[in-house]
Scaffold this motif. Sequence first.
Motif, PDB file in Angstrom:
ATOM      1  N   ALA A 169       0.364   0.802   5.682  1.00  0.00           N
ATOM      2  CA  ALA A 169       1.264   1.750   5.151  1.00  0.00           C
ATOM      3  C   ALA A 169       2.304   1.124   4.762  1.00  0.00           C
ATOM      4  CB  ALA A 169       1.198   3.047   4.893  1.00  0.00           C
ATOM      5  N   LEU A 178       0.986   5.356   0.348  1.00  0.00           N
ATOM      6  CA  LEU A 178       0.691   6.381   1.187  1.00  0.00           C
ATOM      7  C   LEU A 178       0.909   7.625   0.227  1.00  0.00           C
ATOM      8  CD1 LEU A 178      -2.097   7.436   3.133  1.00  0.00           C
ATOM      9  CD2 LEU A 178      -0.380   6.611   5.032  1.00  0.00           C
ATOM     10  N   ARG A 191      -1.864  -1.255  -4.184  1.00  0.00           N
ATOM     11  CA  ARG A 191      -2.715  -0.197  -3.659  1.00  0.00           C
ATOM     12  C   ARG A 191      -1.959   1.282  -3.402  1.00  0.00           C
ATOM     13  NH1 ARG A 191      -7.483  -2.590  -4.486  1.00  0.00           N
ATOM     14  NH2 ARG A 191      -8.987  -0.652  -3.972  1.00  0.00           N
ATOM     15  N   ARG A 204      -3.296   4.987  -2.138  1.00  0.00           N
ATOM     16  CA  ARG A 204      -4.358   5.937  -1.361  1.00  0.00           C
ATOM     17  C   ARG A 204      -3.905   6.839  -1.031  1.00  0.00           C
ATOM     18  NH1 ARG A 204      -4.913   1.301   3.459  1.00  0.00           N
ATOM     19  NH2 ARG A 204      -6.799   0.174   2.667  1.00  0.00           N
ATOM     20  N   VAL A 212      -4.839  10.713   0.355  1.00  0.00           N
ATOM     21  CA  VAL A 212      -5.713  11.176   1.785  1.00  0.00           C
ATOM     22  C   VAL A 212      -5.252  12.821   2.035  1.00  0.00           C
ATOM     23  CG1 VAL A 212      -6.301  10.304   4.148  1.00  0.00           C
ATOM     24  CG2 VAL A 212      -5.566   8.872   2.805  1.00  0.00           C
ATOM     25  N   TRP A 267      -4.176   4.760   9.090  1.00  0.00           N
ATOM     26  CA  TRP A 267      -3.846   5.338   7.537  1.00  0.00           C
ATOM     27  C   TRP A 267      -1.861   4.557   7.108  1.00  0.00           C
ATOM     28  CZ3 TRP A 267      -7.320   5.037   4.192  1.00  0.00           C
ATOM     29  CH2 TRP A 267      -8.306   6.046   4.452  1.00  0.00           C
ATOM     30  N   HIS A 315      -9.440   9.862  -0.515  1.00  0.00           N
ATOM     31  CA  HIS A 315      -9.485   9.781   0.850  1.00  0.00           C
ATOM     32  C   HIS A 315     -10.098  10.857   1.915  1.00  0.00           C
ATOM     33  CE1 HIS A 315     -10.511   5.668   1.261  1.00  0.00           C
ATOM     34  NE2 HIS A 315      -9.324   4.998   1.328  1.00  0.00           N
ATOM     35  N   VAL A 336      -6.918   2.245  -6.711  1.00  0.00           N
ATOM     36  CA  VAL A 336      -6.212   4.065  -6.101  1.00  0.00           C
ATOM     37  C   VAL A 336      -7.686   4.220  -5.744  1.00  0.00           C
ATOM     38  CG1 VAL A 336      -5.769   6.258  -6.650  1.00  0.00           C
ATOM     39  CG2 VAL A 336      -5.022   4.309  -8.129  1.00  0.00           C
ATOM     40  N   GLU A 337      -7.584   4.447  -4.296  1.00  0.00           N
ATOM     41  CA  GLU A 337      -8.191   5.391  -2.906  1.00  0.00           C
ATOM     42  C   GLU A 337      -8.536   6.604  -3.098  1.00  0.00           C
ATOM     43  OE1 GLU A 337      -8.176   3.092   0.477  1.00  0.00           O
ATOM     44  OE2 GLU A 337      -8.185   1.158  -0.791  1.00  0.00           O
ATOM     45  N   THR A 388       0.595  -1.042   0.202  1.00  0.00           N
ATOM     46  CA  THR A 388       0.097  -0.070   0.162  1.00  0.00           C
ATOM     47  C   THR A 388       0.984   1.332  -0.127  1.00  0.00           C
ATOM     48  OG1 THR A 388      -2.124  -1.633   1.333  1.00  0.00           O
ATOM     49  CG2 THR A 388      -1.749   0.811   1.247  1.00  0.00           C
TER      50      THR A 388
END
Length: 364
Positions: A260, A176, A210, A212, A214, A256, A247, A244-245, A174
Motif C-alpha cells: 500500500a 488501501l 488502484r 483495495r 480488504v 497488504w 477482498h 477496485v479490488e 495503491t
Amino acid sequence: MANLDTVKAKNLNQFDGLAPYGCRFSVLTTDALGNSRQVAQASPNVEVVTADPARIRSSMLGSLLQLLRTRRFHLAELYPSSHLALVMAAMVKAWRLPLVIVARGEEWYYLTGQMSRRQRQSFRMTYRLADHVIYKETYMEPLLRDLGKRSAWMLPNAVRVPERTHVHEPGRCTLLYMNSMKDFRHPKVPLEAFLRICQRAGLRGDSPIRMRIVGFQGERASDPVVRSREAELRRMVAGRDVPVELHPWTTEPGPWLDQADVFLLPADVVFLNYTLLEAMSREVAPVVQATDASDRILTHGESGCILPLSVDAWEEAMEQLIGDHALRARLGRAARARVQECFSLEAWAERYHRIYESVAGGRT
C-alpha cells in the motif's frame, strides 16, 4: 486472559513484550477462527485453552474453573463481550483474584444503544465486578466515569516498527482500506471518491493506480448491518471496468500493508486503530476521518491527512496523494517517526508491566 474470541497476531505483542519481565499467560478462548494455538505457538510463555465448539458456554466455564484450581495466578484479564463474561467475572472474584477488564470495543455498542436490555445489564454488572480497567479509546472515558471506575489506565495500541521502509514510486499508487465494515466505519465514502477520480481520469481495471478494500466477511457475517454494507460496496463496482479490488477479511495484514501507498480510515473511532498504526509504521501515508482524538495520532499535513466525512474532501485529498509520490513519502516518513516516538511496542510493554505490578501488588 479469558473470553477472547480468538488469539490474533496483535495479542503476541502483549505476550512477547511482557516475556522479558517474566510474565506468563493462560489464554481461554472460544477460538472463533480455529487457529488460536497456531498463532500463539511462537510465544513460549503462553498456554492456549480453547472451547469445545459444540458446547461453548459449559466448556468455557469448565475450563476456567480447571485453570483456577490448577494454576497460581496473580490477576485475571477479562474481555467483557458477552453474558458469559459476567459469569466468568463472578468466578474470578470468588477466587479472590484481582479482576481487570480489557475494554476493546464493545463499549461503543453500549454507548450508542446497540445492546439489548439484557446485554446492557450484563455489561454493567461485569464492569461493576471489575477491580480495574485497561482501555485504549478516548470515547470510553465517559462510560468509565458513569460506572464509577476510578482505577482505570489508558493503554493505547502499539506496534513493532519494521526495519524495512516503503518506497513510493511515481505513476503508481495503491490506496488501501483494511478493516471490517462495522457501522462506525464508512468505506463507502473513499470508494465513491475514488470512482469519481476514475471517471474523470479515465482509469481502467488494469491501471497501476488502484484501490483495495480488504475486510469482507461474506457469508460469515452475522451482523445484518455488515452484510448490507458489504452488498452495497459490491453493487457500486459491479460490472464496471475500474481498478477496485474487493477482498475478504484476513488474519495476515502484512502483505497488504507492504503493497500500500495510502491507508484510508473513514471511521467514527480512529484512536487508536491497530491496523492504522501498522500502516504508519511502514511509511504508508495515512488518511483518517476527523473525529475524537484523531489529532493525537497524527498532524494534518505533516504526518497524514485528517478529513471530514465528505466525499468531496476525500476525493480532493486522495487525488492529490495519487499524483504526488513525494508528498506520500514525506507523510509516510513522518507517520513512521510518530509511531516510533509514541506507539512503539517497547514503551507499551514497559507501561503494561507497571500496570501489572500495581494490580497484582504483593501477590506471590
